[in-house]
Design an enzyme around this catalytic site. Structure first.
Site, PDB file in Angstrom:
ATOM      1  N   ARG A  45      66.696  81.540  59.470  1.00  0.00           N
ATOM      2  CA  ARG A  45      67.091  80.388  58.657  1.00  0.00           C
ATOM      3  C   ARG A  45      68.618  80.311  58.565  1.00  0.00           C
ATOM      4  NH1 ARG A  45      69.304  82.554  54.910  1.00  0.00           N
ATOM      5  NH2 ARG A  45      70.130  80.492  54.427  1.00  0.00           N
ATOM      6  N   GLY A  46      69.066  79.246  57.892  1.00  0.00           N
ATOM      7  CA  GLY A  46      70.500  78.950  57.871  1.00  0.00           C
ATOM      8  C   GLY A  46      70.740  78.021  59.054  1.00  0.00           C
ATOM      9  N   CYS A 158      73.059  78.989  47.603  1.00  0.00           N
ATOM     10  CA  CYS A 158      72.232  79.345  48.757  1.00  0.00           C
ATOM     11  C   CYS A 158      72.922  80.412  49.618  1.00  0.00           C
ATOM     12  CB  CYS A 158      71.861  78.105  49.579  1.00  0.00           C
ATOM     13  SG  CYS A 158      70.443  78.394  50.658  1.00  0.00           S
ATOM     14  N   SER A 160      74.976  80.427  53.052  1.00  0.00           N
ATOM     15  CA  SER A 160      75.568  79.736  54.191  1.00  0.00           C
ATOM     16  C   SER A 160      76.534  80.661  54.903  1.00  0.00           C
ATOM     17  CB  SER A 160      76.316  78.489  53.699  1.00  0.00           C
ATOM     18  OG  SER A 160      77.327  78.135  54.615  1.00  0.00           O
ATOM     19  N   ALA A 162      78.695  79.801  57.052  1.00  0.00           N
ATOM     20  CA  ALA A 162      80.019  79.169  57.123  1.00  0.00           C
ATOM     21  C   ALA A 162      80.769  79.357  55.800  1.00  0.00           C
ATOM     22  CB  ALA A 162      79.870  77.688  57.459  1.00  0.00           C
ATOM     23  N   ASP A 227      73.638  71.517  55.942  1.00  0.00           N
ATOM     24  CA  ASP A 227      72.601  71.424  56.982  1.00  0.00           C
ATOM     25  C   ASP A 227      72.834  70.188  57.837  1.00  0.00           C
ATOM     26  OD1 ASP A 227      71.338  73.013  54.612  1.00  0.00           O
ATOM     27  OD2 ASP A 227      70.182  73.528  56.407  1.00  0.00           O
ATOM     28  N   LYS A 238      71.238  72.642  50.717  1.00  0.00           N
ATOM     29  CA  LYS A 238      70.145  73.200  49.919  1.00  0.00           C
ATOM     30  C   LYS A 238      69.955  72.470  48.601  1.00  0.00           C
ATOM     31  CE  LYS A 238      68.038  75.814  51.018  1.00  0.00           C
ATOM     32  NZ  LYS A 238      66.813  75.523  51.755  1.00  0.00           N
TER      33      LYS A 238
HETATM   34  P1  RI2 Z   1      74.836  78.067  57.589  1.00  0.00           P
HETATM   35  C1  RI2 Z   1      70.600  76.696  54.709  1.00  0.00           C
HETATM   36  O1  RI2 Z   1      69.320  76.138  54.769  1.00  0.00           O
HETATM   37  C2  RI2 Z   1      71.310  76.379  53.404  1.00  0.00           C
HETATM   38  O2  RI2 Z   1      71.058  75.069  52.940  1.00  0.00           O
HETATM   39  C3  RI2 Z   1      72.739  76.582  53.832  1.00  0.00           C
HETATM   40  O3  RI2 Z   1      73.665  76.036  52.936  1.00  0.00           O
HETATM   41  C4  RI2 Z   1      72.711  75.862  55.174  1.00  0.00           C
HETATM   42  O4  RI2 Z   1      71.447  76.224  55.748  1.00  0.00           O
HETATM   43  C5  RI2 Z   1      73.825  76.149  56.110  1.00  0.00           C
HETATM   44  O5  RI2 Z   1      73.811  77.505  56.488  1.00  0.00           O
HETATM   45  P2  RI2 Z   1      67.979  77.056  54.827  1.00  0.00           P
HETATM   46  O6  RI2 Z   1      67.749  77.360  56.285  1.00  0.00           O
HETATM   47  O7  RI2 Z   1      74.580  77.335  58.876  1.00  0.00           O
HETATM   48  O8  RI2 Z   1      68.144  78.260  53.969  1.00  0.00           O
HETATM   49  O9  RI2 Z   1      76.216  77.814  57.074  1.00  0.00           O
HETATM   50  O10 RI2 Z   1      66.904  76.127  54.292  1.00  0.00           O
HETATM   51  O11 RI2 Z   1      74.503  79.531  57.691  1.00  0.00           O
END
Ligand code: RI2
Length: 354
Positions: A45-46, A158, A160, A162, A227, A238
Protein backbone atom coordinates in the site's frame (compact mmCIF):
# COMPACT_ATOMS: atom_id res chain seq x y z
CA UNK A 1 -4.69 0.81 -26.18
CA UNK A 2 -8.42 0.42 -25.58
CA UNK A 3 -7.79 -2.47 -23.20
CA UNK A 4 -6.15 -0.03 -20.83
CA UNK A 5 -9.00 2.43 -21.01
CA UNK A 6 -10.64 0.80 -18.01
CA UNK A 7 -12.27 3.24 -15.63
CA UNK A 8 -12.62 2.05 -12.13
CA UNK A 9 -15.95 2.70 -10.47
CA UNK A 10 -17.05 3.85 -7.07
CA UNK A 11 -17.81 0.29 -6.06
CA UNK A 12 -16.54 -1.39 -2.92
CA UNK A 13 -13.14 -2.98 -3.42
CA UNK A 14 -13.55 -6.72 -3.61
CA UNK A 15 -11.66 -8.92 -1.25
CA UNK A 16 -9.05 -11.45 -2.25
CA UNK A 17 -10.47 -14.10 -4.56
CA UNK A 18 -13.77 -12.27 -4.98
CA UNK A 19 -12.64 -10.47 -8.07
CA UNK A 20 -14.10 -11.64 -11.30
CA UNK A 21 -11.15 -11.49 -13.64
CA UNK A 22 -11.91 -9.92 -16.97
CA UNK A 23 -8.93 -11.57 -18.57
CA UNK A 24 -7.77 -15.08 -19.14
CA UNK A 25 -6.20 -16.07 -15.84
CA UNK A 26 -3.90 -18.55 -17.58
CA UNK A 27 -1.98 -15.69 -19.17
CA UNK A 28 -1.12 -14.08 -15.86
CA UNK A 29 1.88 -15.44 -13.94
CA UNK A 30 1.16 -16.48 -10.38
CA UNK A 31 3.64 -13.86 -9.07
CA UNK A 32 1.69 -11.14 -10.83
CA UNK A 33 -1.60 -12.39 -9.42
CA UNK A 34 -0.03 -12.41 -5.96
CA UNK A 35 1.09 -8.80 -6.31
CA UNK A 36 -2.40 -7.83 -7.53
CA UNK A 37 -3.97 -9.61 -4.53
CA UNK A 38 -1.53 -7.96 -2.14
CA UNK A 39 -2.35 -4.53 -3.55
CA UNK A 40 -6.09 -5.22 -3.26
CA UNK A 41 -5.70 -6.49 0.32
CA UNK A 42 -3.40 -3.55 1.20
CA UNK A 43 -0.46 -5.77 2.08
CA UNK A 44 1.20 -3.55 -0.48
CA UNK A 45 0.00 0.00 0.00
CA UNK A 46 0.90 3.67 -0.25
CA UNK A 47 0.30 5.23 -3.64
CA UNK A 48 3.95 5.23 -4.72
CA UNK A 49 4.69 1.72 -3.51
CA UNK A 50 1.66 0.21 -5.15
CA UNK A 51 2.66 1.83 -8.46
CA UNK A 52 6.21 0.49 -8.15
CA UNK A 53 4.89 -2.97 -7.27
CA UNK A 54 2.46 -2.97 -10.18
CA UNK A 55 5.27 -1.96 -12.52
CA UNK A 56 7.47 -4.69 -11.02
CA UNK A 57 4.63 -7.12 -11.74
CA UNK A 58 4.62 -6.04 -15.39
CA UNK A 59 8.36 -6.68 -15.50
CA UNK A 60 7.67 -10.21 -14.20
CA UNK A 61 4.98 -10.63 -16.85
CA UNK A 62 7.58 -9.67 -19.50
CA UNK A 63 10.12 -12.09 -18.08
CA UNK A 64 7.75 -15.01 -17.59
CA UNK A 65 5.80 -14.85 -20.81
CA UNK A 66 6.40 -17.83 -23.06
CA UNK A 67 5.00 -15.95 -26.07
CA UNK A 68 6.75 -16.69 -29.32
CA UNK A 69 5.53 -13.61 -31.13
CA UNK A 70 5.66 -9.98 -30.08
CA UNK A 71 1.86 -9.74 -30.50
CA UNK A 72 1.34 -12.59 -28.03
CA UNK A 73 3.83 -11.05 -25.64
CA UNK A 74 1.94 -7.77 -25.80
CA UNK A 75 -1.30 -9.63 -25.05
CA UNK A 76 0.28 -11.31 -22.02
CA UNK A 77 1.59 -8.01 -20.63
CA UNK A 78 -1.78 -6.38 -21.24
CA UNK A 79 -3.54 -9.18 -19.39
CA UNK A 80 -1.27 -8.52 -16.40
CA UNK A 81 -1.86 -4.78 -16.71
CA UNK A 82 -5.63 -5.22 -16.69
CA UNK A 83 -5.48 -7.45 -13.60
CA UNK A 84 -3.36 -4.83 -11.82
CA UNK A 85 -5.63 -1.96 -12.84
CA UNK A 86 -8.55 -3.80 -11.27
CA UNK A 87 -7.04 -3.71 -7.79
CA UNK A 88 -7.49 -0.25 -6.26
CA UNK A 89 -9.17 2.65 -8.00
CA UNK A 90 -8.00 5.91 -6.43
CA UNK A 91 -4.20 6.18 -6.53
CA UNK A 92 -3.52 7.52 -10.01
CA UNK A 93 0.11 6.49 -9.66
CA UNK A 94 -1.01 2.93 -10.44
CA UNK A 95 -2.47 3.55 -13.93
CA UNK A 96 0.22 6.14 -14.63
CA UNK A 97 2.94 3.59 -13.80
CA UNK A 98 1.28 0.88 -15.85
CA UNK A 99 0.77 3.18 -18.79
CA UNK A 100 4.42 4.29 -18.63
CA UNK A 101 5.48 0.69 -19.25
CA UNK A 102 2.68 -0.22 -21.68
CA UNK A 103 3.41 2.76 -23.87
CA UNK A 104 7.05 1.79 -24.24
CA UNK A 105 6.19 -1.85 -24.88
CA UNK A 106 3.68 -0.85 -27.58
CA UNK A 107 6.20 1.49 -29.18
CA UNK A 108 8.82 -1.27 -29.24
CA UNK A 109 6.28 -3.64 -30.74
CA UNK A 110 5.53 -1.16 -33.53
CA UNK A 111 9.25 -0.63 -34.15
CA UNK A 112 10.29 -4.24 -34.20
CA UNK A 113 8.33 -7.45 -34.19
CA UNK A 114 11.22 -9.18 -32.45
CA UNK A 115 9.85 -10.73 -29.25
CA UNK A 116 13.16 -10.40 -27.37
CA UNK A 117 13.37 -6.69 -28.15
CA UNK A 118 9.83 -6.04 -26.99
CA UNK A 119 10.45 -8.01 -23.79
CA UNK A 120 13.61 -5.98 -23.13
CA UNK A 121 11.77 -2.71 -23.73
CA UNK A 122 9.19 -3.69 -21.10
CA UNK A 123 11.81 -4.68 -18.55
CA UNK A 124 13.82 -1.50 -19.17
CA UNK A 125 10.74 0.71 -18.88
CA UNK A 126 9.76 -0.93 -15.59
CA UNK A 127 13.26 -0.49 -14.18
CA UNK A 128 13.26 3.13 -15.30
CA UNK A 129 9.90 3.89 -13.67
CA UNK A 130 10.95 2.32 -10.36
CA UNK A 131 14.30 4.14 -10.33
CA UNK A 132 12.65 7.47 -11.22
CA UNK A 133 10.06 6.96 -8.53
CA UNK A 134 12.66 6.33 -5.85
CA UNK A 135 14.68 9.34 -6.96
CA UNK A 136 11.53 11.48 -6.93
CA UNK A 137 10.86 10.62 -3.29
CA UNK A 138 14.45 11.52 -2.34
CA UNK A 139 14.23 14.79 -4.23
CA UNK A 140 10.89 15.65 -2.59
CA UNK A 141 12.58 15.03 0.75
CA UNK A 142 15.42 17.42 -0.08
CA UNK A 143 13.10 20.13 -1.35
CA UNK A 144 10.50 19.79 1.37
CA UNK A 145 13.06 19.66 4.17
CA UNK A 146 13.98 23.28 3.43
CA UNK A 147 10.49 24.30 4.51
CA UNK A 148 10.81 22.69 7.93
CA UNK A 149 12.26 24.84 10.69
CA UNK A 150 13.91 24.15 14.00
CA UNK A 151 11.30 24.01 16.72
CA UNK A 152 8.42 23.21 14.35
CA UNK A 153 5.59 21.02 15.47
CA UNK A 154 4.40 19.02 12.46
CA UNK A 155 1.28 16.99 11.97
CA UNK A 156 1.07 14.14 9.48
CA UNK A 157 -1.78 11.84 8.57
CA UNK A 158 -1.68 8.23 7.42
CA UNK A 159 1.55 6.78 6.09
CA UNK A 160 3.03 8.56 3.12
CA UNK A 161 6.55 7.77 1.96
CA UNK A 162 6.75 11.19 0.30
CA UNK A 163 5.68 13.06 3.45
CA UNK A 164 7.99 10.88 5.55
CA UNK A 165 10.85 11.64 3.17
CA UNK A 166 10.38 15.37 3.88
CA UNK A 167 10.30 14.79 7.63
CA UNK A 168 13.22 12.34 7.70
CA UNK A 169 15.40 14.46 5.44
CA UNK A 170 14.78 17.54 7.56
CA UNK A 171 15.82 15.56 10.63
CA UNK A 172 18.90 14.17 8.90
CA UNK A 173 20.13 17.63 7.96
CA UNK A 174 19.97 18.59 11.61
CA UNK A 175 16.62 20.30 12.04
CA UNK A 176 14.94 19.49 15.32
CA UNK A 177 11.17 19.33 15.64
CA UNK A 178 8.29 17.24 16.95
CA UNK A 179 5.72 15.27 14.95
CA UNK A 180 2.11 14.55 15.73
CA UNK A 181 0.93 11.44 13.87
CA UNK A 182 -2.74 10.60 13.59
CA UNK A 183 -3.53 6.95 14.07
CA UNK A 184 -5.51 6.96 10.77
CA UNK A 185 -8.60 4.86 11.19
CA UNK A 186 -9.75 2.39 10.18
CA UNK A 187 -6.47 0.74 9.05
CA UNK A 188 -4.13 2.52 11.50
CA UNK A 189 -1.42 3.32 8.97
CA UNK A 190 -0.40 6.15 11.35
CA UNK A 191 1.20 3.55 13.57
CA UNK A 192 3.54 2.66 10.71
CA UNK A 193 4.46 6.32 10.38
CA UNK A 194 5.09 6.64 14.11
CA UNK A 195 7.33 3.55 14.02
CA UNK A 196 9.35 4.80 11.05
CA UNK A 197 9.90 8.25 12.58
CA UNK A 198 10.74 6.89 16.03
CA UNK A 199 13.38 4.69 14.43
CA UNK A 200 15.06 7.86 13.16
CA UNK A 201 15.01 9.28 16.67
CA UNK A 202 12.26 11.78 15.83
CA UNK A 203 9.93 12.53 18.76
CA UNK A 204 6.37 11.53 17.91
CA UNK A 205 3.03 11.98 19.60
CA UNK A 206 0.22 9.72 18.43
CA UNK A 207 -3.29 11.15 18.44
CA UNK A 208 -6.63 9.82 17.32
CA UNK A 209 -7.80 11.36 14.05
CA UNK A 210 -10.60 13.23 15.81
CA UNK A 211 -8.08 15.08 18.00
CA UNK A 212 -6.48 16.89 15.06
CA UNK A 213 -8.44 20.12 15.59
CA UNK A 214 -7.95 19.97 19.34
CA UNK A 215 -4.17 20.08 18.84
CA UNK A 216 -4.10 22.34 15.81
CA UNK A 217 -3.20 25.44 17.81
CA UNK A 218 0.10 23.76 18.71
CA UNK A 219 0.90 22.74 15.15
CA UNK A 220 3.11 24.78 12.79
CA UNK A 221 2.77 22.73 9.60
CA UNK A 222 0.69 19.86 8.29
CA UNK A 223 2.64 17.55 5.96
CA UNK A 224 0.71 14.85 4.09
CA UNK A 225 1.02 12.75 0.96
CA UNK A 226 -1.36 12.28 -1.97
CA UNK A 227 -2.98 9.47 -3.87
CA UNK A 228 -4.02 11.77 -6.70
CA UNK A 229 -3.74 15.42 -7.63
CA UNK A 230 -6.41 16.89 -9.91
CA UNK A 231 -5.91 19.41 -12.67
CA UNK A 232 -7.47 22.09 -10.43
CA UNK A 233 -4.99 21.35 -7.62
CA UNK A 234 -7.41 19.42 -5.41
CA UNK A 235 -5.67 16.63 -3.56
CA UNK A 236 -7.13 13.18 -2.99
CA UNK A 237 -5.59 11.59 0.07
CA UNK A 238 -6.45 9.32 2.99
CA UNK A 239 -9.88 9.91 4.48
CA UNK A 240 -9.64 12.62 7.10
CA UNK A 241 -7.09 14.74 5.24
CA UNK A 242 -9.69 17.33 4.23
CA UNK A 243 -10.88 17.78 7.83
CA UNK A 244 -7.29 18.24 8.97
CA UNK A 245 -6.66 20.79 6.20
CA UNK A 246 -9.86 22.59 7.16
CA UNK A 247 -8.80 22.77 10.80
CA UNK A 248 -5.33 23.91 9.72
CA UNK A 249 -6.77 26.70 7.61
CA UNK A 250 -8.90 27.86 10.53
CA UNK A 251 -5.80 28.07 12.71
CA UNK A 252 -3.59 29.68 10.03
CA UNK A 253 -1.44 26.57 9.83
CA UNK A 254 0.11 25.70 6.46
CA UNK A 255 -0.77 22.42 4.77
CA UNK A 256 1.97 20.93 2.61
CA UNK A 257 1.31 18.03 0.25
CA UNK A 258 4.25 15.87 -0.85
CA UNK A 259 3.47 14.24 -4.20
CA UNK A 260 5.46 12.83 -7.08
CA UNK A 261 4.29 14.09 -10.49
CA UNK A 262 3.07 10.61 -11.47
CA UNK A 263 0.30 11.19 -8.93
CA UNK A 264 -1.13 13.98 -11.09
CA UNK A 265 -4.22 12.78 -12.91
CA UNK A 266 -4.38 13.45 -16.67
CA UNK A 267 -7.99 12.24 -16.74
CA UNK A 268 -9.03 15.18 -14.57
CA UNK A 269 -7.97 17.51 -17.38
CA UNK A 270 -10.88 16.24 -19.42
CA UNK A 271 -13.39 16.46 -16.65
CA UNK A 272 -13.22 13.04 -15.10
CA UNK A 273 -13.38 12.85 -11.32
CA UNK A 274 -10.92 10.72 -9.36
CA UNK A 275 -12.92 7.70 -8.17
CA UNK A 276 -13.02 7.33 -4.40
CA UNK A 277 -12.43 3.80 -3.23
CA UNK A 278 -15.14 2.38 -0.98
CA UNK A 279 -13.57 -0.32 1.14
CA UNK A 280 -15.22 -3.16 3.00
CA UNK A 281 -17.39 -2.25 6.00
CA UNK A 282 -15.49 -4.99 7.91
CA UNK A 283 -12.73 -2.42 8.38
CA UNK A 284 -15.17 -0.25 10.37
CA UNK A 285 -17.28 -2.75 12.28
CA UNK A 286 -16.97 -6.53 12.58
CA UNK A 287 -19.55 -8.73 10.90
CA UNK A 288 -20.91 -10.13 14.20
CA UNK A 289 -21.45 -6.68 15.70
CA UNK A 290 -23.03 -5.43 12.51
CA UNK A 291 -25.45 -8.33 12.52
CA UNK A 292 -26.56 -7.20 15.97
CA UNK A 293 -27.54 -3.82 14.53
CA UNK A 294 -30.06 -4.73 11.86
CA UNK A 295 -30.73 -1.97 9.36
CA UNK A 296 -27.49 -0.11 10.06
CA UNK A 297 -25.79 1.25 6.99
CA UNK A 298 -22.00 1.56 7.16
CA UNK A 299 -19.84 3.44 4.68
CA UNK A 300 -16.09 3.30 4.41
CA UNK A 301 -14.62 5.68 1.83
CA UNK A 302 -10.87 5.35 1.90
CA UNK A 303 -10.04 8.81 0.59
CA UNK A 304 -11.37 12.35 0.52
CA UNK A 305 -10.78 15.44 -1.57
CA UNK A 306 -9.07 18.53 -0.16
CA UNK A 307 -9.88 21.62 -2.21
CA UNK A 308 -6.93 23.72 -3.43
CA UNK A 309 -7.92 26.62 -1.12
CA UNK A 310 -6.85 24.50 1.83
CA UNK A 311 -3.46 23.56 0.43
CA UNK A 312 -0.54 25.96 0.68
CA UNK A 313 1.89 24.13 -1.53
CA UNK A 314 2.59 20.85 -3.26
CA UNK A 315 6.13 19.54 -3.01
CA UNK A 316 7.00 17.62 -6.19
CA UNK A 317 10.33 16.25 -7.41
CA UNK A 318 10.35 19.12 -9.91
CA UNK A 319 10.00 21.71 -7.22
CA UNK A 320 7.40 23.39 -5.10
CA UNK A 321 4.17 24.54 -6.74
CA UNK A 322 1.01 26.14 -5.45
CA UNK A 323 -1.99 23.81 -5.96
CA UNK A 324 -3.10 26.09 -8.80
CA UNK A 325 0.13 25.06 -10.58
CA UNK A 326 -1.04 21.45 -10.94
CA UNK A 327 -2.39 22.22 -14.37
CA UNK A 328 1.09 23.36 -15.47
CA UNK A 329 2.62 20.05 -14.42
CA UNK A 330 -0.08 18.20 -16.36
CA UNK A 331 0.25 20.47 -19.39
CA UNK A 332 3.99 20.01 -19.38
CA UNK A 333 3.50 16.27 -19.23
CA UNK A 334 0.82 16.22 -21.88
CA UNK A 335 1.98 18.95 -24.21
CA UNK A 336 -0.22 21.62 -25.69
CA UNK A 337 -3.34 19.99 -27.02
CA UNK A 338 -6.78 21.08 -28.20
CA UNK A 339 -9.95 20.05 -26.34
CA UNK A 340 -10.66 17.59 -29.17
CA UNK A 341 -7.23 16.09 -28.80
CA UNK A 342 -7.64 15.97 -25.06
CA UNK A 343 -10.69 13.83 -25.48
CA UNK A 344 -8.66 11.44 -27.57
CA UNK A 345 -6.19 11.14 -24.75
CA UNK A 346 -8.85 9.70 -22.51
CA UNK A 347 -7.47 6.21 -22.88
CA UNK A 348 -3.93 7.40 -23.39
CA UNK A 349 -1.40 8.39 -20.82
CA UNK A 350 1.22 10.79 -19.65
CA UNK A 351 3.84 8.56 -21.16
CA UNK A 352 2.08 8.33 -24.50
CA UNK A 353 2.18 12.04 -25.05
CA UNK A 354 5.60 12.84 -23.64
P1 RI2 B 1 2.96 7.58 -0.61
C1 RI2 B 1 -1.85 6.08 1.05
O1 RI2 B 1 -2.99 5.36 0.71
C2 RI2 B 1 -2.17 7.28 1.93
O2 RI2 B 1 -3.37 7.93 1.56
C3 RI2 B 1 -0.95 8.12 1.66
O3 RI2 B 1 -1.10 9.46 2.07
C4 RI2 B 1 -0.85 7.97 0.15
O4 RI2 B 1 -1.17 6.59 -0.09
C5 RI2 B 1 0.45 8.33 -0.47
O5 RI2 B 1 1.47 7.48 -0.01
P2 RI2 B 1 -3.23 3.83 1.22
O6 RI2 B 1 -2.55 2.95 0.20
O7 RI2 B 1 2.88 7.27 -2.08
O8 RI2 B 1 -2.72 3.66 2.61
O9 RI2 B 1 3.45 8.97 -0.36
O10 RI2 B 1 -4.74 3.67 1.15
O11 RI2 B 1 3.73 6.53 0.15
Amino acid sequence: MPELGIRQTDRESPGRGQEEKTVSATKIPVEVKRIADDIRDMKIRGAGELARSAVRALMIACQKSSAKTSQDLLADIRAAAVALLETRPTAVSLPNGIRYVMHRVSQAEQRTQEVGQVRLAGIKAAEEFIANSNTAIERIGEIGARRIQDGDILLTHCNSSAAISVIKTAWKIGKRFHVYATETRPRFQGRLTAGILLKEGIPVTMIIDDAARHFMREIDKVVVGADAVSANGAVVNKIGTSMIALAAKESDVNTFVAAETYKFSPETMIGEAVPIEQRSTDEVIGKAELEGLPGLEVKNPSFDVTAPEYIDLIITERGIIPPQGAILILQELMGTITPEELDEYKTLTLAEVD
